[in-house]
Motif scaffolding. Structure first.
Motif, PDB file in Angstrom:
ATOM      1  N   VAL A  60       0.666  -1.175   0.025  1.00 53.51           N
ATOM      2  CA  VAL A  60       0.084   0.206   0.146  1.00 53.51           C
ATOM      3  C   VAL A  60       0.811   1.155  -0.108  1.00 53.51           C
ATOM      4  O   VAL A  60       1.983   1.309   0.603  1.00 53.51           O
ATOM      5  CB  VAL A  60      -1.018   0.055   1.294  1.00 53.51           C
ATOM      6  CG1 VAL A  60      -1.739   1.244   1.232  1.00 53.51           C
ATOM      7  CG2 VAL A  60      -1.949  -1.269   1.307  1.00 53.51           C
ATOM      8  N   ASP A  61       0.838   2.206  -0.782  1.00 55.62           N
ATOM      9  CA  ASP A  61       1.676   3.150  -1.075  1.00 55.62           C
ATOM     10  C   ASP A  61       0.692   4.211  -1.337  1.00 55.62           C
ATOM     11  O   ASP A  61      -0.451   4.458  -1.879  1.00 55.62           O
ATOM     12  CB  ASP A  61       2.416   3.184  -2.517  1.00 55.62           C
ATOM     13  CG  ASP A  61       3.783   3.801  -2.277  1.00 55.62           C
ATOM     14  OD1 ASP A  61       3.865   4.770  -1.365  1.00 55.62           O
ATOM     15  OD2 ASP A  61       4.567   3.563  -3.299  1.00 55.62           O
ATOM     16  N   GLU A  62       1.344   5.649  -0.771  1.00 55.12           N
ATOM     17  CA  GLU A  62       0.593   6.796  -0.766  1.00 55.12           C
ATOM     18  C   GLU A  62       1.390   8.040  -1.564  1.00 55.12           C
ATOM     19  O   GLU A  62       2.673   8.125  -1.157  1.00 55.12           O
ATOM     20  CB  GLU A  62       0.140   7.270   0.674  1.00 55.12           C
ATOM     21  CG  GLU A  62      -0.656   8.722   0.574  1.00 55.12           C
ATOM     22  CD  GLU A  62      -1.065   8.917   2.019  1.00 55.12           C
ATOM     23  OE1 GLU A  62      -2.078   8.352   2.403  1.00 55.12           O
ATOM     24  OE2 GLU A  62      -0.081   9.599   2.856  1.00 55.12           O
ATOM     25  N   LEU A  63       0.943   8.798  -2.379  1.00 55.08           N
ATOM     26  CA  LEU A  63       1.386   9.832  -3.268  1.00 55.08           C
ATOM     27  C   LEU A  63       1.304  11.299  -2.406  1.00 55.08           C
ATOM     28  O   LEU A  63       0.191  11.654  -2.355  1.00 55.08           O
ATOM     29  CB  LEU A  63       0.805   9.998  -4.601  1.00 55.08           C
ATOM     30  CG  LEU A  63       1.309   8.566  -5.363  1.00 55.08           C
ATOM     31  CD1 LEU A  63       0.306   8.709  -6.684  1.00 55.08           C
ATOM     32  CD2 LEU A  63       2.833   8.683  -5.792  1.00 55.08           C
ATOM     33  N   PRO A  64       2.328  11.512  -1.548  1.00 55.82           N
ATOM     34  CA  PRO A  64       1.897  12.906  -0.942  1.00 55.82           C
ATOM     35  C   PRO A  64       1.600  14.150  -1.880  1.00 55.82           C
ATOM     36  O   PRO A  64       1.966  14.255  -2.894  1.00 55.82           O
ATOM     37  CB  PRO A  64       3.412  13.036  -0.482  1.00 55.82           C
ATOM     38  CG  PRO A  64       4.399  11.858  -0.772  1.00 55.82           C
ATOM     39  CD  PRO A  64       3.600  11.223  -1.683  1.00 55.82           C
TER      40      PRO A  64
END
Length: 90
Positions: A60-64
């Motif tokens: 799970v990755d989040e783009l700031p």
């Protein structure tokens, strides 16, 4: 694109409607590497992402600073992250 699986080998889901009603065992049954990429300010919130964490091989990755349209907002970062995930699993 339908949120219903067309067959048991390939399933693409989009948005929260795609996972509504799916049971925890559905996610835990996934046996392939899975990448969940969302923007920090996405309407796909952490509670929406939580069921995906039941997949054994999930990242799970989040783009700031990005929203739901992260690909359009910062295509280079989006594609680089996706390419890294695919390279790691090819």
């Amino acid at each position: 694109m339908s949120s219903e699986p067309s067959n048991r080998r390939f399933f693409v889901s989009r948005g929260t409607a795609a996972i509504r009603g799916l049971e925890a065992k559905t996610f835990s049954a996934v046996r392939c590497p899975t990448y969940v990429l969302r923007g920090e300010h996405d309407f796909v919130t952490e509670p929406c992402v939580d069921p995906w964490r039941r997949i054994a091989d999930v990242r799970v990755d989040e783009l700031p600073g990005r929203s739901h349209h992260a690909l359009l907002e910062d295509g280079d970062d989006y594609v680089a992250r996706l390419a890294a995930f695919l390279d790691a699993h090819s």
